[in-house]
Design a protein around this motif. Sequence first.
Motif, PDB file in Angstrom:
ATOM      1  N   ARG A 115       0.867  -1.249   0.038  1.00 35.29           N
ATOM      2  CA  ARG A 115      -0.070   0.125   0.026  1.00 35.29           C
ATOM      3  C   ARG A 115       0.974   1.289  -0.070  1.00 35.29           C
ATOM      4  NH1 ARG A 115      -3.516  -3.105   3.449  1.00 35.29           N
ATOM      5  NH2 ARG A 115      -2.479  -1.975   5.412  1.00 35.29           N
ATOM      6  N   GLU A 116       1.870   1.132   0.598  1.00 33.03           N
ATOM      7  CA  GLU A 116       3.070   2.422   0.693  1.00 33.03           C
ATOM      8  C   GLU A 116       3.327   2.739  -0.793  1.00 33.03           C
ATOM      9  OE1 GLU A 116       6.263   1.756   3.137  1.00 33.03           O
ATOM     10  OE2 GLU A 116       5.446   1.225   4.704  1.00 33.03           O
ATOM     11  N   LYS A 117       3.393   1.812  -1.470  1.00 33.38           N
ATOM     12  CA  LYS A 117       3.687   2.060  -3.106  1.00 33.38           C
ATOM     13  C   LYS A 117       2.532   2.726  -3.812  1.00 33.38           C
ATOM     14  CE  LYS A 117       7.082  -1.928  -3.389  1.00 33.38           C
ATOM     15  NZ  LYS A 117       7.293  -2.964  -4.021  1.00 33.38           N
ATOM     16  N   GLN A 118       1.498   3.007  -3.394  1.00 33.01           N
ATOM     17  CA  GLN A 118       0.269   3.529  -3.789  1.00 33.01           C
ATOM     18  C   GLN A 118       0.181   4.880  -3.239  1.00 33.01           C
ATOM     19  OE1 GLN A 118      -2.703   0.829  -2.904  1.00 33.01           O
ATOM     20  NE2 GLN A 118      -2.162  -0.611  -4.415  1.00 33.01           N
ATOM     21  N   SER A 119       0.837   5.350  -2.358  1.00 31.39           N
ATOM     22  CA  SER A 119       0.726   6.637  -1.687  1.00 31.39           C
ATOM     23  C   SER A 119       1.015   7.704  -2.479  1.00 31.39           C
ATOM     24  CB  SER A 119       1.769   6.705  -0.540  1.00 31.39           C
ATOM     25  OG  SER A 119       1.741   8.204   0.056  1.00 31.39           O
ATOM     26  N   PRO A 120       0.079   8.788  -2.481  1.00 33.68           N
ATOM     27  CA  PRO A 120       0.391  10.145  -3.395  1.00 33.68           C
ATOM     28  C   PRO A 120       1.247  11.105  -2.475  1.00 33.68           C
ATOM     29  CG  PRO A 120      -1.859   9.954  -1.911  1.00 33.68           C
ATOM     30  CD  PRO A 120      -1.128   8.724  -1.537  1.00 33.68           C
ATOM     31  N   ALA A 121       1.718  10.568  -1.605  1.00 35.90           N
ATOM     32  CA  ALA A 121       2.887  11.429  -0.828  1.00 35.90           C
ATOM     33  C   ALA A 121       4.048  11.254  -1.471  1.00 35.90           C
ATOM     34  CB  ALA A 121       2.685  11.297   0.756  1.00 35.90           C
ATOM     35  N   ARG A 122       4.768  12.481  -2.037  1.00 29.01           N
ATOM     36  CA  ARG A 122       6.048  12.234  -2.387  1.00 29.01           C
ATOM     37  C   ARG A 122       7.078  12.889  -1.395  1.00 29.01           C
ATOM     38  NH1 ARG A 122       7.149  15.271  -6.567  1.00 29.01           N
ATOM     39  NH2 ARG A 122       5.333  16.819  -6.437  1.00 29.01           N
ATOM     40  N   ASN A 123       8.114  12.227  -1.311  1.00 30.72           N
ATOM     41  CA  ASN A 123       9.277  13.026  -0.390  1.00 30.72           C
ATOM     42  C   ASN A 123      10.241  14.123  -1.134  1.00 30.72           C
ATOM     43  OD1 ASN A 123      11.064  13.500   1.501  1.00 30.72           O
ATOM     44  ND2 ASN A 123      10.962  11.392   2.503  1.00 30.72           N
ATOM     45  N   SER A 124       9.649  15.146  -1.425  1.00 35.22           N
ATOM     46  CA  SER A 124       9.941  16.272  -2.232  1.00 35.22           C
ATOM     47  C   SER A 124       9.935  17.453  -1.668  1.00 35.22           C
ATOM     48  CB  SER A 124       9.626  16.086  -3.593  1.00 35.22           C
ATOM     49  OG  SER A 124      10.205  17.287  -4.168  1.00 35.22           O
ATOM     50  N   GLN A 125      10.750  18.500  -1.628  1.00 33.98           N
ATOM     51  CA  GLN A 125      10.526  19.948  -1.070  1.00 33.98           C
ATOM     52  C   GLN A 125       9.395  20.467  -1.916  1.00 33.98           C
ATOM     53  OE1 GLN A 125      10.915  21.298   1.726  1.00 33.98           O
ATOM     54  NE2 GLN A 125      12.245  19.633   2.723  1.00 33.98           N
TER      55      GLN A 125
ATOM     56  N   ASP B 110      -4.518   2.374   8.225  1.00 32.80           N
ATOM     57  CA  ASP B 110      -3.333   1.916   9.253  1.00 32.80           C
ATOM     58  C   ASP B 110      -2.342   3.226   8.938  1.00 32.80           C
ATOM     59  OD1 ASP B 110      -2.661   1.255   6.914  1.00 32.80           O
ATOM     60  OD2 ASP B 110      -2.223  -0.815   7.329  1.00 32.80           O
ATOM     61  N   ARG B 111      -2.785   4.345   8.150  1.00 31.75           N
ATOM     62  CA  ARG B 111      -1.643   5.269   7.905  1.00 31.75           C
ATOM     63  C   ARG B 111      -0.333   4.611   7.025  1.00 31.75           C
ATOM     64  NH1 ARG B 111      -2.813   9.800  11.071  1.00 31.75           N
ATOM     65  NH2 ARG B 111      -4.717   9.520  12.067  1.00 31.75           N
ATOM     66  N   ALA B 112      -0.561   3.750   6.502  1.00 32.35           N
ATOM     67  CA  ALA B 112       0.542   2.935   5.530  1.00 32.35           C
ATOM     68  C   ALA B 112       1.092   4.142   4.424  1.00 32.35           C
ATOM     69  CB  ALA B 112      -0.293   1.754   4.537  1.00 32.35           C
ATOM     70  N   TRP B 113       0.123   5.137   3.948  1.00 33.77           N
ATOM     71  CA  TRP B 113       0.662   5.981   2.960  1.00 33.77           C
ATOM     72  C   TRP B 113       1.598   7.126   3.638  1.00 33.77           C
ATOM     73  CZ3 TRP B 113      -4.377   7.417  -0.109  1.00 33.77           C
ATOM     74  CH2 TRP B 113      -4.591   6.483  -1.017  1.00 33.77           C
ATOM     75  N   LYS B 114       1.695   7.103   4.990  1.00 35.55           N
ATOM     76  CA  LYS B 114       2.442   8.074   5.603  1.00 35.55           C
ATOM     77  C   LYS B 114       2.537   9.398   5.091  1.00 35.55           C
ATOM     78  CE  LYS B 114       5.906   4.283   6.447  1.00 35.55           C
ATOM     79  NZ  LYS B 114       7.141   3.904   6.481  1.00 35.55           N
TER      80      LYS B 114
END
Length: 530
Positions: free
Chosen positions: A33-43, A101-105
């Motif tokens: 599920r983490e791989k489906q997250s719309p959240a990108r770790n970028s400034q 379960d907050r998998a998308w972080k």
Amino acid sequence: MGRRFGRWIGGKEAAMDATSLRKRVNRIKTRLREKQSPARNSQEAAPIADAMRAYHEREMLSFAIPAHSGGRGPAPEFVQWAGTDAARFDLPMSHGVDTRDRAWKVQATAQELFAEALGARQTLFSTNGSTMSAHVAVMTVAGPGETLVMARNGHKSAFEGLVLSGARPVYLEPYYDHELALALGPLPGDLRTALEANPDARAAMVFTPSYYGTSADVRALASICHERDLPLVTDDAWGLDYDLVGHSGLPQGGLSCGADLTIGSVHKTLTGLGQTSVLSVGSERIDPARLKLFFELEESTSTSSLLLSAIDGARRQFVREGQQLLDRSLHSARLLRERLAAEVPELRVVSTEQLAERPGVVGVDPCHVLIETAPLGLTGYQADDWLRDERQVDVELSDHRRILPLITFAHGEAEIDRFVRALRDLVDAHAGSRNGGWIPEVPTGAELRTEQAMLPREAFFAASEEVKPKAAVGRVSAELVTPYPPGIPAVAPGEVITDTIVDYLELFVAAGGFVEGASDQALDRFRVVA
């Protein structure tokens, strides 16, 4: 019996194996599920806002809170003034913006990006303002009966933190400037003396920059704490932009000067909504597990996605264009000072150079403009009321002798022009009564200091009674009596009420000041330990 016991043991082992297997399967599912997250770790990203937009792009239908379900049915009343998007983006963080379960972080990624931008080890988002951040900070560094050396010019929220934590405060008196009647920052030598006298201290806490824009010598204060391997907590509510942007026209921030735990108000200096704050860790002297424990103790289980997204967006905007935004703030502050000197010379504006000369001051924020109204025979409260009533202009702070407008990136030449003209009108409207008004003489901080007879927590929860002001003298306060602004308690729970304190508070109210934290805001009665 032996065979049955053996079967029971075998069955238990099988059940344990099955439980372990399910846990492993769940972890694998979470990673997928983490791989489906719309959240990108970028400034360049805004993870919370991106996930909110993705929620609507998926055309989600919710049977969960909030009850208005994004304004799907009958329109909530608040959309009449806040707009329909306020309802559409008021989403649950779990099983909404993020997975159950907050998998998308989503929030975790946003907090990591904020920490990276600040140069912090960890950053947590508060949607209950820096009040919550201060509560958590105090509880993190000092528990019941443990000693915290704390500057006495702290915001009331830090004193509330003492009540919550049960810590024993040792108050550190800030430097008091008699000419300006201002409490500035604590001096490093005074902190060293306090720590030497209290070898059991667990941490120190100071409040810088001050409401008046002065920055204490955090680097020296941190060095003194670190010699003893103690953390320094700084309430940087008015200086979050210092560390985030690092603008040459502003002082340095607490993190860059060695603070171990810092509090920053997003709505005070950045583009966040009201009640947004961050709590940031600067070193390993802060226990992250303990911090998380107390943060969750104070945090709502239904945090506002709108407020969280505002924190996230403010970080992205100031990383991208912080220099330009603060250039605008500083230009407008400089323009205001120049125009007041030329067009309203009757009002004394305290210069940044004057403030920088004061002991213990290592930086001054020019966007906090101190304007003395006493030469007109007006208290700051009277000037504030006139500006609001007659010219529809508000300022951030007023006290017994001055007003303080806070100049931000929101103010351009048009806003500065309107404010200067309003001040010119204020002077002209009171020209005949100049120097004829009553300006109260307030006691110094040292004159207000008194004995700490009980721990703040013990006094706050003790049996109490309300008595008339003069009958309160010699009794132990059971409340936080706080002139606001600047929000520094004149008397805190556990302190002995003196004649000077009572006289000052009655003078403050008579002059037009507002009191928070008292059970009787008119101060006809004081709440004291029975």
